[in-house]
Write an enzyme that holds these catalytic residues in place. Structure first.
Site, short mmCIF file in Angstrom:
data_model
loop_
_atom_site.label_atom_id
_atom_site.label_comp_id
_atom_site.label_asym_id
_atom_site.label_seq_id
_atom_site.Cartn_x
_atom_site.Cartn_y
_atom_site.Cartn_z
N HIS A 132 1.12 -1.32 -0.18
CA HIS A 132 0.59 -0.03 0.26
C HIS A 132 0.45 1.46 -0.15
O HIS A 132 1.88 1.57 0.85
CB HIS A 132 -0.82 0.06 1.31
CG HIS A 132 -1.46 1.31 1.28
ND1 HIS A 132 -1.70 2.07 2.91
CD2 HIS A 132 -2.38 1.77 0.52
CE1 HIS A 132 -2.81 2.83 2.55
NE2 HIS A 132 -3.26 2.97 1.37
N HIS B 37 -7.69 8.34 -3.16
CA HIS B 37 -8.27 7.19 -3.87
C HIS B 37 -9.67 7.14 -4.49
O HIS B 37 -9.56 6.30 -4.85
CB HIS B 37 -8.81 6.28 -2.32
CG HIS B 37 -7.88 5.93 -1.47
ND1 HIS B 37 -7.73 6.51 -0.47
CD2 HIS B 37 -6.53 5.29 -1.56
CE1 HIS B 37 -6.60 6.31 0.41
NE2 HIS B 37 -6.50 4.88 -0.43
N ARG C 173 -15.74 12.15 24.52
CA ARG C 173 -15.69 11.85 26.06
C ARG C 173 -16.83 11.78 27.44
O ARG C 173 -17.69 13.02 27.16
CB ARG C 173 -15.03 12.35 26.87
CG ARG C 173 -13.79 11.80 28.21
CD ARG C 173 -15.12 11.60 29.00
NE ARG C 173 -14.60 10.69 30.53
CZ ARG C 173 -15.59 9.75 30.98
NH1 ARG C 173 -17.00 9.58 30.41
NH2 ARG C 173 -14.50 9.22 32.03
N CYS D 134 -8.97 16.24 27.40
CA CYS D 134 -8.97 15.26 28.87
C CYS D 134 -8.71 15.05 30.16
O CYS D 134 -6.72 14.25 29.20
CB CYS D 134 -10.33 14.06 28.32
SG CYS D 134 -11.23 13.29 29.83
N TYR E 239 -11.97 14.60 38.78
CA TYR E 239 -11.49 15.97 38.29
C TYR E 239 -10.45 16.64 39.15
O TYR E 239 -10.57 17.48 39.49
CB TYR E 239 -12.00 16.71 37.25
CG TYR E 239 -12.37 15.94 35.97
CD1 TYR E 239 -11.41 14.94 35.41
CD2 TYR E 239 -13.94 15.05 36.11
CE1 TYR E 239 -12.21 14.09 34.19
CE2 TYR E 239 -14.84 14.46 34.78
CZ TYR E 239 -13.65 14.10 34.24
OH TYR E 239 -13.74 13.38 33.36
C1 HEM Z 1 -2.06 5.72 -1.08
C2 HEM Z 1 -5.20 2.23 -2.08
C3 HEM Z 1 -7.24 1.67 1.63
C4 HEM Z 1 -4.10 5.98 2.81
C5 HEM Z 1 -3.05 4.35 -2.43
C6 HEM Z 1 -2.88 4.86 -3.47
C7 HEM Z 1 -2.99 3.15 -4.11
C8 HEM Z 1 -4.42 2.89 -2.13
C9 HEM Z 1 -3.80 2.53 -5.22
C10 HEM Z 1 -1.47 5.63 -4.28
C11 HEM Z 1 -3.06 6.22 -5.50
C12 HEM Z 1 -1.83 7.23 -6.19
O1 HEM Z 1 -1.63 7.88 -4.79
O2 HEM Z 1 -2.74 7.47 -7.18
C13 HEM Z 1 -5.77 1.38 -1.59
C14 HEM Z 1 -6.77 0.65 -1.10
C15 HEM Z 1 -6.85 0.71 0.14
C16 HEM Z 1 -6.57 1.89 1.11
C17 HEM Z 1 -6.82 -0.51 -2.64
C18 HEM Z 1 -7.86 -0.37 0.55
C19 HEM Z 1 -8.27 -2.10 0.52
C20 HEM Z 1 -6.58 2.93 2.32
C21 HEM Z 1 -6.38 3.29 3.84
C22 HEM Z 1 -6.65 5.01 4.01
C23 HEM Z 1 -5.42 5.33 3.43
C24 HEM Z 1 -8.04 3.16 4.83
C25 HEM Z 1 -5.90 5.85 5.44
C26 HEM Z 1 -6.42 5.26 6.29
C27 HEM Z 1 -3.56 6.05 2.31
C28 HEM Z 1 -2.79 7.66 2.12
C29 HEM Z 1 -2.39 7.37 0.70
C30 HEM Z 1 -3.07 5.95 0.21
C31 HEM Z 1 -2.36 8.63 3.50
C32 HEM Z 1 -1.49 8.71 0.53
C33 HEM Z 1 0.17 8.35 -0.23
C34 HEM Z 1 1.11 9.06 -0.30
O3 HEM Z 1 0.65 10.10 -1.61
O4 HEM Z 1 2.12 9.35 0.36
N1 HEM Z 1 -4.23 3.53 -1.70
N2 HEM Z 1 -5.73 2.51 -0.23
N3 HEM Z 1 -5.54 4.08 2.33
N4 HEM Z 1 -3.12 5.73 0.51
FE1 HEM Z 1 -4.60 3.80 0.64
N1 MTE Z 2 -20.71 17.74 28.89
C1 MTE Z 2 -21.57 17.41 29.57
N2 MTE Z 2 -22.75 17.75 29.71
N3 MTE Z 2 -21.32 15.87 29.64
C2 MTE Z 2 -20.62 14.58 29.95
O1 MTE Z 2 -20.16 13.88 29.85
N4 MTE Z 2 -17.87 15.64 29.48
C3 MTE Z 2 -16.88 16.40 29.81
C4 MTE Z 2 -16.82 17.98 28.85
N5 MTE Z 2 -18.86 18.45 28.94
C5 MTE Z 2 -18.67 15.76 29.60
C6 MTE Z 2 -19.50 17.24 29.37
C7 MTE Z 2 -15.25 15.57 29.30
S1 MTE Z 2 -14.68 14.76 31.17
C8 MTE Z 2 -14.66 16.65 28.14
S2 MTE Z 2 -13.13 16.17 28.07
C9 MTE Z 2 -15.48 17.25 27.05
O2 MTE Z 2 -16.53 17.22 27.60
C10 MTE Z 2 -15.09 16.43 26.28
O3 MTE Z 2 -15.23 16.62 24.99
P1 MTE Z 2 -15.74 16.71 23.81
O4 MTE Z 2 -16.34 15.21 24.03
O5 MTE Z 2 -16.64 17.07 23.06
O6 MTE Z 2 -14.51 15.89 23.04
MO MO Z 3 -12.67 14.96 30.56
#
Ligand code: HEM
Ligand code: MTE
Ligand code: MO
Length: 434
Positions: A40, A65, A139, A186, A329
Protein backbone atom coordinates in the site's frame (compact mmCIF):
# COMPACT_ATOMS: atom_id res chain seq x y z
CA UNK A 1 -19.92 -12.97 -14.29
CA UNK A 2 -18.63 -15.04 -11.35
CA UNK A 3 -21.01 -15.63 -8.47
CA UNK A 4 -19.51 -14.56 -5.20
CA UNK A 5 -20.21 -15.90 -1.73
CA UNK A 6 -22.30 -13.70 0.57
CA UNK A 7 -21.01 -12.44 3.91
CA UNK A 8 -22.46 -10.49 6.81
CA UNK A 9 -20.70 -7.42 8.19
CA UNK A 10 -20.01 -9.42 11.37
CA UNK A 11 -18.15 -12.01 9.29
CA UNK A 12 -16.12 -9.31 7.55
CA UNK A 13 -15.28 -7.84 10.97
CA UNK A 14 -13.50 -11.07 11.93
CA UNK A 15 -10.74 -10.29 9.42
CA UNK A 16 -8.76 -7.45 10.93
CA UNK A 17 -5.11 -8.51 10.81
CA UNK A 18 -2.80 -10.32 8.39
CA UNK A 19 -2.95 -13.50 10.53
CA UNK A 20 -6.78 -13.69 10.25
CA UNK A 21 -6.66 -12.13 6.72
CA UNK A 22 -7.53 -8.47 6.12
CA UNK A 23 -11.00 -7.90 4.68
CA UNK A 24 -12.69 -4.63 3.80
CA UNK A 25 -15.96 -3.63 2.17
CA UNK A 26 -16.64 -1.03 -0.49
CA UNK A 27 -20.30 -0.53 -1.32
CA UNK A 28 -21.78 -3.99 -1.10
CA UNK A 29 -18.59 -5.79 -2.15
CA UNK A 30 -16.10 -7.63 0.06
CA UNK A 31 -12.34 -7.67 -0.58
CA UNK A 32 -9.46 -9.66 0.92
CA UNK A 33 -6.57 -7.17 0.70
CA UNK A 34 -4.08 -9.11 2.86
CA UNK A 35 -1.58 -9.35 0.03
CA UNK A 36 -1.84 -5.63 -0.71
CA UNK A 37 -1.21 -4.44 2.86
CA UNK A 38 2.59 -4.34 2.51
CA UNK A 39 2.33 -2.84 -0.99
CA UNK A 40 0.00 0.00 0.00
CA UNK A 41 1.48 3.38 -1.03
CA UNK A 42 -0.02 4.94 2.11
CA UNK A 43 1.70 2.35 4.33
CA UNK A 44 0.49 -0.84 6.04
CA UNK A 45 -0.62 0.91 9.24
CA UNK A 46 -3.13 3.15 7.50
CA UNK A 47 -4.76 0.44 5.43
CA UNK A 48 -5.14 -1.63 8.60
CA UNK A 49 -7.20 1.15 10.19
CA UNK A 50 -10.04 0.08 7.88
CA UNK A 51 -9.54 -3.68 8.39
CA UNK A 52 -12.78 -5.55 9.05
CA UNK A 53 -15.05 -2.72 7.92
CA UNK A 54 -15.99 -0.19 5.28
CA UNK A 55 -13.41 1.75 3.25
CA UNK A 56 -15.65 4.75 2.52
CA UNK A 57 -15.13 6.70 5.77
CA UNK A 58 -11.34 6.43 5.37
CA UNK A 59 -11.27 7.22 1.71
CA UNK A 60 -13.34 10.29 2.53
CA UNK A 61 -10.34 11.43 4.58
CA UNK A 62 -7.80 10.51 1.88
CA UNK A 63 -9.20 11.76 -1.40
CA UNK A 64 -6.23 10.26 -3.30
CA UNK A 65 -8.37 7.11 -3.58
CA UNK A 66 -11.01 8.78 -5.71
CA UNK A 67 -9.26 7.78 -8.93
CA UNK A 68 -10.24 5.00 -11.33
CA UNK A 69 -6.93 3.11 -11.02
CA UNK A 70 -7.50 2.65 -7.30
CA UNK A 71 -10.88 0.97 -7.82
CA UNK A 72 -9.42 -1.17 -10.58
CA UNK A 73 -6.69 -2.33 -8.25
CA UNK A 74 -9.25 -3.14 -5.57
CA UNK A 75 -11.28 -5.27 -8.00
CA UNK A 76 -8.42 -7.83 -8.11
CA UNK A 77 -8.97 -8.59 -4.44
CA UNK A 78 -12.72 -9.20 -4.50
CA UNK A 79 -13.80 -12.30 -2.56
CA UNK A 80 -17.51 -11.81 -1.93
CA UNK A 81 -20.56 -9.64 -1.51
CA UNK A 82 -22.51 -8.46 1.49
CA UNK A 83 -25.75 -10.33 2.21
CA UNK A 84 -28.78 -8.41 0.92
CA UNK A 85 -30.27 -8.06 4.44
CA UNK A 86 -27.14 -6.14 5.50
CA UNK A 87 -28.37 -3.11 3.61
CA UNK A 88 -30.96 -2.34 6.30
CA UNK A 89 -29.69 -1.13 9.69
CA UNK A 90 -30.58 -3.35 12.67
CA UNK A 91 -33.74 -2.34 14.58
CA UNK A 92 -33.05 -0.02 17.51
CA UNK A 93 -33.25 -1.56 20.98
CA UNK A 94 -35.57 0.88 22.73
CA UNK A 95 -34.88 -0.49 26.21
CA UNK A 96 -31.28 0.71 25.98
CA UNK A 97 -30.66 4.28 27.21
CA UNK A 98 -27.82 4.51 24.67
CA UNK A 99 -30.01 3.39 21.74
CA UNK A 100 -30.37 7.04 20.62
CA UNK A 101 -26.63 7.71 20.47
CA UNK A 102 -25.42 8.96 17.06
CA UNK A 103 -23.39 6.96 14.51
CA UNK A 104 -19.60 7.28 14.84
CA UNK A 105 -16.57 7.17 12.57
CA UNK A 106 -15.10 3.65 12.45
CA UNK A 107 -11.53 4.95 12.76
CA UNK A 108 -12.13 6.04 16.36
CA UNK A 109 -10.44 3.84 18.97
CA UNK A 110 -13.22 3.02 21.37
CA UNK A 111 -12.41 2.86 25.09
CA UNK A 112 -16.03 2.38 26.12
CA UNK A 113 -19.23 2.07 24.04
CA UNK A 114 -21.82 2.90 26.69
CA UNK A 115 -21.20 5.67 27.53
CA UNK A 116 -19.24 6.39 24.36
CA UNK A 117 -15.58 7.26 24.86
CA UNK A 118 -13.21 7.19 21.95
CA UNK A 119 -10.08 8.79 20.52
CA UNK A 120 -8.60 9.20 17.04
CA UNK A 121 -5.69 6.92 16.11
CA UNK A 122 -2.41 8.85 16.60
CA UNK A 123 -1.58 8.89 12.86
CA UNK A 124 -4.89 10.59 12.07
CA UNK A 125 -4.67 13.06 14.96
CA UNK A 126 -1.57 14.77 13.55
CA UNK A 127 -2.75 14.64 9.98
CA UNK A 128 -4.22 18.12 10.26
CA UNK A 129 -3.93 21.04 12.65
CA UNK A 130 -7.70 21.11 13.17
CA UNK A 131 -9.09 17.70 14.07
CA UNK A 132 -11.99 16.81 11.75
CA UNK A 133 -15.26 16.74 13.73
CA UNK A 134 -15.84 13.05 13.12
CA UNK A 135 -12.39 12.19 14.50
CA UNK A 136 -12.42 14.59 17.47
CA UNK A 137 -12.09 12.58 20.68
CA UNK A 138 -15.36 12.00 22.50
CA UNK A 139 -15.74 11.82 26.26
CA UNK A 140 -19.31 11.10 27.39
CA UNK A 141 -20.30 10.18 30.92
CA UNK A 142 -23.94 9.50 30.01
CA UNK A 143 -26.17 8.82 27.00
CA UNK A 144 -26.24 11.54 24.33
CA UNK A 145 -29.45 13.57 24.78
CA UNK A 146 -31.72 14.19 21.78
CA UNK A 147 -32.37 17.89 21.54
CA UNK A 148 -35.02 19.45 19.32
CA UNK A 149 -33.33 22.71 18.24
CA UNK A 150 -36.65 24.55 17.76
CA UNK A 151 -37.72 24.10 21.37
CA UNK A 152 -34.25 24.37 22.93
CA UNK A 153 -33.94 27.00 25.68
CA UNK A 154 -30.84 27.99 27.60
CA UNK A 155 -31.51 29.23 31.12
CA UNK A 156 -29.10 31.86 32.45
CA UNK A 157 -29.35 32.82 36.12
CA UNK A 158 -27.65 36.00 37.22
CA UNK A 159 -27.26 37.40 40.71
CA UNK A 160 -30.24 38.66 42.69
CA UNK A 161 -32.80 36.46 40.94
CA UNK A 162 -32.37 37.94 37.46
CA UNK A 163 -32.56 35.39 34.70
CA UNK A 164 -32.76 34.91 30.95
CA UNK A 165 -34.21 32.18 28.80
CA UNK A 166 -32.63 32.08 25.35
CA UNK A 167 -33.70 30.18 22.26
CA UNK A 168 -31.03 29.06 19.83
CA UNK A 169 -32.03 31.85 17.45
CA UNK A 170 -31.75 34.44 20.24
CA UNK A 171 -28.34 33.18 21.27
CA UNK A 172 -27.19 33.53 17.64
CA UNK A 173 -28.81 36.92 16.99
CA UNK A 174 -28.53 38.85 20.26
CA UNK A 175 -24.81 38.23 20.75
CA UNK A 176 -21.96 38.73 18.29
CA UNK A 177 -20.46 35.51 17.02
CA UNK A 178 -16.92 35.03 18.27
CA UNK A 179 -14.54 32.39 16.95
CA UNK A 180 -11.58 30.80 18.68
CA UNK A 181 -9.21 27.97 17.80
CA UNK A 182 -8.79 25.86 20.91
CA UNK A 183 -7.52 22.47 21.97
CA UNK A 184 -9.60 20.37 24.36
CA UNK A 185 -7.92 17.72 26.44
CA UNK A 186 -9.45 15.24 28.83
CA UNK A 187 -7.71 14.97 32.21
CA UNK A 188 -7.40 11.24 31.51
CA UNK A 189 -5.31 11.67 28.36
CA UNK A 190 -2.43 9.11 28.37
CA UNK A 191 -3.79 7.26 31.38
CA UNK A 192 -2.80 3.92 29.83
CA UNK A 193 0.83 5.06 30.07
CA UNK A 194 0.34 6.09 33.72
CA UNK A 195 -1.06 2.64 34.43
CA UNK A 196 2.16 1.09 33.23
CA UNK A 197 3.93 2.94 36.05
CA UNK A 198 1.25 2.24 38.63
CA UNK A 199 -2.33 1.03 38.08
CA UNK A 200 -4.87 3.87 38.07
CA UNK A 201 -8.67 3.76 37.85
CA UNK A 202 -10.47 5.09 34.82
CA UNK A 203 -10.65 4.78 31.05
CA UNK A 204 -7.42 3.57 29.47
CA UNK A 205 -6.86 6.53 27.13
CA UNK A 206 -3.88 6.41 24.81
CA UNK A 207 -2.41 9.73 23.57
CA UNK A 208 -5.53 10.82 21.65
CA UNK A 209 -7.83 12.28 24.34
CA UNK A 210 -6.91 15.68 22.93
CA UNK A 211 -8.16 17.43 19.80
CA UNK A 212 -8.32 20.89 18.27
CA UNK A 213 -11.17 22.74 16.57
CA UNK A 214 -12.24 26.19 15.47
CA UNK A 215 -15.21 26.99 17.69
CA UNK A 216 -17.87 29.61 17.04
CA UNK A 217 -20.49 30.96 19.40
CA UNK A 218 -21.51 33.71 21.79
CA UNK A 219 -19.04 34.88 24.40
CA UNK A 220 -20.13 33.70 27.84
CA UNK A 221 -19.08 37.15 29.03
CA UNK A 222 -21.64 38.88 26.78
CA UNK A 223 -24.44 36.56 27.87
CA UNK A 224 -23.63 37.02 31.57
CA UNK A 225 -23.56 40.81 31.18
CA UNK A 226 -26.99 40.63 29.50
CA UNK A 227 -28.23 38.65 32.49
CA UNK A 228 -27.23 41.47 34.80
CA UNK A 229 -23.88 40.18 35.97
CA UNK A 230 -21.60 43.15 36.60
CA UNK A 231 -17.84 43.17 36.34
CA UNK A 232 -17.91 43.73 40.09
CA UNK A 233 -20.12 40.76 41.00
CA UNK A 234 -18.66 39.04 44.02
CA UNK A 235 -16.34 41.88 44.88
CA UNK A 236 -17.81 42.30 48.34
CA UNK A 237 -16.94 38.74 49.29
CA UNK A 238 -13.21 39.33 49.29
CA UNK A 239 -10.48 37.75 47.22
CA UNK A 240 -10.38 34.26 48.72
CA UNK A 241 -14.14 33.90 48.31
CA UNK A 242 -14.16 33.53 44.57
CA UNK A 243 -17.49 33.37 42.72
CA UNK A 244 -18.27 30.71 40.14
CA UNK A 245 -20.33 30.03 37.06
CA UNK A 246 -22.05 26.65 37.20
CA UNK A 247 -23.09 24.75 34.08
CA UNK A 248 -25.57 21.87 33.72
CA UNK A 249 -25.98 19.56 30.76
CA UNK A 250 -29.15 18.00 29.37
CA UNK A 251 -27.59 14.54 29.83
CA UNK A 252 -28.71 12.95 33.08
CA UNK A 253 -28.23 9.69 34.97
CA UNK A 254 -31.02 7.27 35.95
CA UNK A 255 -31.94 9.45 38.93
CA UNK A 256 -32.26 12.54 36.71
CA UNK A 257 -29.04 14.14 37.95
CA UNK A 258 -27.37 16.02 35.08
CA UNK A 259 -23.69 16.35 34.22
CA UNK A 260 -22.37 19.57 35.72
CA UNK A 261 -19.20 21.59 36.27
CA UNK A 262 -18.10 25.14 37.04
CA UNK A 263 -15.36 27.67 36.37
CA UNK A 264 -14.40 30.78 38.33
CA UNK A 265 -16.55 33.82 37.48
CA UNK A 266 -13.37 35.80 36.89
CA UNK A 267 -12.46 33.55 33.96
CA UNK A 268 -16.02 33.59 32.63
CA UNK A 269 -16.04 37.41 32.54
CA UNK A 270 -12.52 37.83 31.20
CA UNK A 271 -12.47 39.03 27.60
CA UNK A 272 -9.01 37.48 27.13
CA UNK A 273 -10.09 34.05 28.37
CA UNK A 274 -12.57 33.84 25.45
CA UNK A 275 -14.98 31.41 27.09
CA UNK A 276 -17.70 30.56 24.57
CA UNK A 277 -21.20 29.21 24.47
CA UNK A 278 -20.34 27.43 21.25
CA UNK A 279 -22.81 26.35 18.59
CA UNK A 280 -20.29 25.78 15.78
CA UNK A 281 -17.33 23.42 15.46
CA UNK A 282 -15.02 23.75 12.46
CA UNK A 283 -17.66 25.73 10.58
CA UNK A 284 -20.45 23.22 11.08
CA UNK A 285 -23.18 23.00 13.70
CA UNK A 286 -22.01 21.07 16.76
CA UNK A 287 -22.17 17.32 16.20
CA UNK A 288 -24.42 15.46 18.67
CA UNK A 289 -21.47 13.82 20.42
CA UNK A 290 -19.88 17.21 21.02
CA UNK A 291 -22.85 18.94 22.61
CA UNK A 292 -25.51 19.82 20.01
CA UNK A 293 -26.93 22.44 20.00
CA UNK A 294 -24.80 24.44 22.50
CA UNK A 295 -21.78 23.68 24.66
CA UNK A 296 -19.44 25.62 26.88
CA UNK A 297 -15.90 25.93 25.54
CA UNK A 298 -13.26 26.96 28.06
CA UNK A 299 -9.90 27.36 26.26
CA UNK A 300 -6.82 26.14 28.11
CA UNK A 301 -8.84 24.41 30.82
CA UNK A 302 -9.46 20.70 31.46
CA UNK A 303 -12.13 19.35 29.09
CA UNK A 304 -14.47 18.44 31.96
CA UNK A 305 -15.51 22.10 32.42
CA UNK A 306 -16.60 22.51 28.78
CA UNK A 307 -20.12 21.26 29.47
CA UNK A 308 -21.93 19.86 26.44
CA UNK A 309 -25.70 19.95 25.68
CA UNK A 310 -25.84 23.03 27.85
CA UNK A 311 -29.11 23.42 29.78
CA UNK A 312 -28.29 26.11 32.32
CA UNK A 313 -25.71 28.65 33.37
CA UNK A 314 -25.86 30.03 36.92
CA UNK A 315 -23.70 32.50 38.80
CA UNK A 316 -23.08 31.19 42.30
CA UNK A 317 -21.01 31.83 45.40
CA UNK A 318 -20.06 28.14 45.41
CA UNK A 319 -18.57 25.74 42.85
CA UNK A 320 -20.91 23.34 41.02
CA UNK A 321 -22.28 20.75 43.46
CA UNK A 322 -21.95 18.16 40.69
CA UNK A 323 -20.15 14.89 41.32
CA UNK A 324 -17.78 15.78 38.48
CA UNK A 325 -16.77 19.04 40.13
CA UNK A 326 -16.60 17.73 43.71
CA UNK A 327 -15.61 14.04 43.55
CA UNK A 328 -13.69 13.70 40.34
CA UNK A 329 -11.18 15.69 38.25
CA UNK A 330 -8.94 16.57 41.18
CA UNK A 331 -5.22 15.91 41.60
CA UNK A 332 -3.55 14.19 44.55
CA UNK A 333 -0.01 13.38 45.58
CA UNK A 334 1.28 9.83 45.04
CA UNK A 335 0.80 8.74 48.66
CA UNK A 336 -2.99 9.22 48.46
CA UNK A 337 -4.98 6.12 47.48
CA UNK A 338 -8.69 5.31 47.16
CA UNK A 339 -8.92 4.53 50.91
CA UNK A 340 -7.30 7.74 52.10
CA UNK A 341 -8.55 10.17 49.45
CA UNK A 342 -10.34 13.28 50.74
CA UNK A 343 -11.88 15.00 47.72
CA UNK A 344 -12.96 17.99 49.80
CA UNK A 345 -9.30 18.75 50.56
CA UNK A 346 -8.17 19.24 46.96
CA UNK A 347 -8.99 22.01 44.49
CA UNK A 348 -10.85 21.14 41.28
CA UNK A 349 -8.57 20.96 38.26
CA UNK A 350 -8.92 23.96 35.94
CA UNK A 351 -5.84 24.70 33.81
CA UNK A 352 -3.79 21.73 32.65
CA UNK A 353 0.02 21.69 32.34
CA UNK A 354 2.15 21.26 29.19
CA UNK A 355 1.64 18.15 27.13
CA UNK A 356 3.44 16.64 24.18
CA UNK A 357 3.49 13.25 22.54
CA UNK A 358 4.89 11.48 19.51
CA UNK A 359 2.25 10.11 17.19
CA UNK A 360 4.51 8.48 14.59
CA UNK A 361 6.29 6.14 14.70
CA UNK A 362 4.34 4.19 17.32
CA UNK A 363 6.10 2.56 20.28
CA UNK A 364 7.68 -0.73 19.29
CA UNK A 365 7.49 0.01 15.55
CA UNK A 366 10.34 -1.29 13.38
CA UNK A 367 11.83 1.62 11.44
CA UNK A 368 14.38 1.69 8.64
CA UNK A 369 17.93 2.78 9.44
CA UNK A 370 18.82 6.34 8.51
CA UNK A 371 16.84 9.54 8.58
CA UNK A 372 13.44 9.29 10.20
CA UNK A 373 10.49 11.65 10.30
CA UNK A 374 8.96 11.88 13.73
CA UNK A 375 5.52 13.40 14.11
CA UNK A 376 3.81 14.56 17.21
CA UNK A 377 1.88 17.23 19.01
CA UNK A 378 2.68 19.75 21.70
CA UNK A 379 0.26 21.73 23.82
CA UNK A 380 1.03 24.46 26.31
CA UNK A 381 -1.97 24.37 28.64
CA UNK A 382 -3.65 27.43 30.06
CA UNK A 383 -3.60 29.17 26.70
CA UNK A 384 0.10 29.92 26.81
CA UNK A 385 2.02 29.67 23.56
CA UNK A 386 4.30 26.77 22.72
CA UNK A 387 7.84 28.15 22.91
CA UNK A 388 10.04 25.11 22.37
CA UNK A 389 9.92 21.35 21.99
CA UNK A 390 12.94 19.29 22.90
CA UNK A 391 13.83 15.61 22.91
CA UNK A 392 16.54 13.13 23.92
CA UNK A 393 19.25 14.49 21.67
CA UNK A 394 18.61 18.05 22.72
CA UNK A 395 17.07 19.40 19.56
CA UNK A 396 14.75 22.32 19.79
CA UNK A 397 12.77 24.67 17.67
CA UNK A 398 9.16 23.68 17.30
CA UNK A 399 7.02 20.80 16.29
CA UNK A 400 6.42 20.87 12.64
CA UNK A 401 7.95 18.10 10.77
CA UNK A 402 10.65 16.84 13.12
CA UNK A 403 13.52 15.60 11.00
CA UNK A 404 16.21 13.54 12.65
CA UNK A 405 14.79 12.53 15.98
CA UNK A 406 17.31 13.09 18.69
CA UNK A 407 19.91 14.82 16.50
CA UNK A 408 20.24 18.20 14.88
CA UNK A 409 17.99 21.18 14.72
CA UNK A 410 14.30 21.30 13.95
CA UNK A 411 13.39 24.23 11.78
CA UNK A 412 11.55 26.60 14.06
CA UNK A 413 10.48 28.40 10.93
CA UNK A 414 8.31 25.51 9.91
CA UNK A 415 6.28 25.93 13.04
CA UNK A 416 6.10 29.64 12.56
CA UNK A 417 5.14 29.44 8.93
CA UNK A 418 2.61 26.68 9.10
CA UNK A 419 0.67 27.41 12.22
CA UNK A 420 1.95 30.88 13.04
CA UNK A 421 3.47 31.59 16.43
CA UNK A 422 1.32 34.68 16.79
CA UNK A 423 -1.83 32.76 16.16
CA UNK A 424 -0.78 30.11 18.65
CA UNK A 425 -0.19 32.58 21.40
CA UNK A 426 -3.43 34.43 20.89
CA UNK A 427 -5.63 31.53 20.11
CA UNK A 428 -5.01 28.78 22.62
CA UNK A 429 -3.95 26.33 19.99
CA UNK A 430 -1.99 23.24 20.56
CA UNK A 431 0.61 22.86 17.86
CA UNK A 432 -0.15 19.71 16.02
CA UNK A 433 2.98 18.64 14.23
CA UNK A 434 2.73 17.52 10.67
C1 HEM B 1 -2.43 6.00 -1.32
C2 HEM B 1 -4.91 2.02 -2.39
C3 HEM B 1 -6.80 1.96 2.07
C4 HEM B 1 -4.37 6.02 3.12
C5 HEM B 1 -2.97 4.94 -2.00
C6 HEM B 1 -2.73 4.63 -3.38
C7 HEM B 1 -3.41 3.52 -3.67
C8 HEM B 1 -4.09 3.10 -2.49
C9 HEM B 1 -3.46 2.81 -5.01
C10 HEM B 1 -1.89 5.48 -4.35
C11 HEM B 1 -2.81 6.42 -5.05
C12 HEM B 1 -2.10 7.35 -6.00
O1 HEM B 1 -1.14 8.02 -5.55
O2 HEM B 1 -2.50 7.43 -7.16
C13 HEM B 1 -5.61 1.66 -1.27
C14 HEM B 1 -6.44 0.49 -1.17
C15 HEM B 1 -6.96 0.46 0.09
C16 HEM B 1 -6.46 1.62 0.79
C17 HEM B 1 -6.69 -0.51 -2.30
C18 HEM B 1 -7.87 -0.54 0.75
C19 HEM B 1 -8.09 -1.73 0.31
C20 HEM B 1 -6.36 3.08 2.73
C21 HEM B 1 -6.78 3.52 4.03
C22 HEM B 1 -6.11 4.66 4.32
C23 HEM B 1 -5.25 4.95 3.21
C24 HEM B 1 -7.80 2.78 4.89
C25 HEM B 1 -6.16 5.55 5.53
C26 HEM B 1 -6.72 5.31 6.66
C27 HEM B 1 -3.61 6.33 2.03
C28 HEM B 1 -2.71 7.45 1.96
C29 HEM B 1 -2.16 7.45 0.68
C30 HEM B 1 -2.73 6.32 -0.01
C31 HEM B 1 -2.41 8.42 3.09
C32 HEM B 1 -1.20 8.47 0.11
C33 HEM B 1 0.20 8.03 0.24
C34 HEM B 1 1.15 9.08 -0.30
O3 HEM B 1 0.79 9.76 -1.28
O4 HEM B 1 2.20 9.19 0.27
N1 HEM B 1 -3.81 3.98 -1.48
N2 HEM B 1 -5.64 2.31 -0.08
N3 HEM B 1 -5.43 3.98 2.25
N4 HEM B 1 -3.57 5.66 0.82
FE1 HEM B 1 -4.59 3.99 0.39
N1 MTE C 1 -20.58 17.70 29.21
C1 MTE C 1 -21.64 16.90 29.46
N2 MTE C 1 -22.87 17.45 29.48
N3 MTE C 1 -21.50 15.57 29.70
C2 MTE C 1 -20.25 14.98 29.69
O1 MTE C 1 -20.14 13.77 29.89
N4 MTE C 1 -17.82 15.33 29.47
C3 MTE C 1 -16.78 16.32 29.76
C4 MTE C 1 -16.94 17.56 28.89
N5 MTE C 1 -18.32 18.01 28.90
C5 MTE C 1 -19.11 15.81 29.45
C6 MTE C 1 -19.34 17.18 29.18
C7 MTE C 1 -15.41 15.85 29.61
S1 MTE C 1 -14.77 14.97 30.92
C8 MTE C 1 -14.63 16.21 28.54
S2 MTE C 1 -13.01 15.76 28.47
C9 MTE C 1 -15.18 16.97 27.41
O2 MTE C 1 -16.57 17.23 27.59
C10 MTE C 1 -15.00 16.21 26.13
O3 MTE C 1 -15.56 16.91 25.06
P1 MTE C 1 -15.70 16.18 23.65
O4 MTE C 1 -16.45 14.89 23.88
O5 MTE C 1 -16.41 17.12 22.76
O6 MTE C 1 -14.31 15.90 23.18
MO1 MO D 1 -12.60 14.53 30.54
Amino acid sequence: PPRYPRYTRAEVAQHRSPSERVWVTYGTEVFDVTDFVELHPGGPDRILLAAGGALEPFWALYAVHGQPHVLELLRDYKVGELSPEEAAPPPADTGDPFAGDPPRHPALRVNSWKPFNAEPPPELLTRSFLTPNELFFTRNHLPVPSVEPGSYRLRVEGPGGRSLSLSLAELRQRFPKHEVTATLQCAGNRRSEMSRVRPVKGLAWDIGAISTARWGGARLRDVLLAAGVGDNTGDDTGDDNEWHVCFEGLDADASGTPYGASIPLKRALSAEAEVLLAYEMNGQELPRDHGFPVRVLVPGVVGARSVKWLRSVAVSAAESPSHWQQKDYKGFCPSVDWDSVDFGAAPAIQELPVQSAITEPRPGAAVPAGELTVKGYAWSGGGREVVRVSGDGGWAGGVGELMGWGIGEIGGGKWGNEWGMGEMGNEWGGGLGK
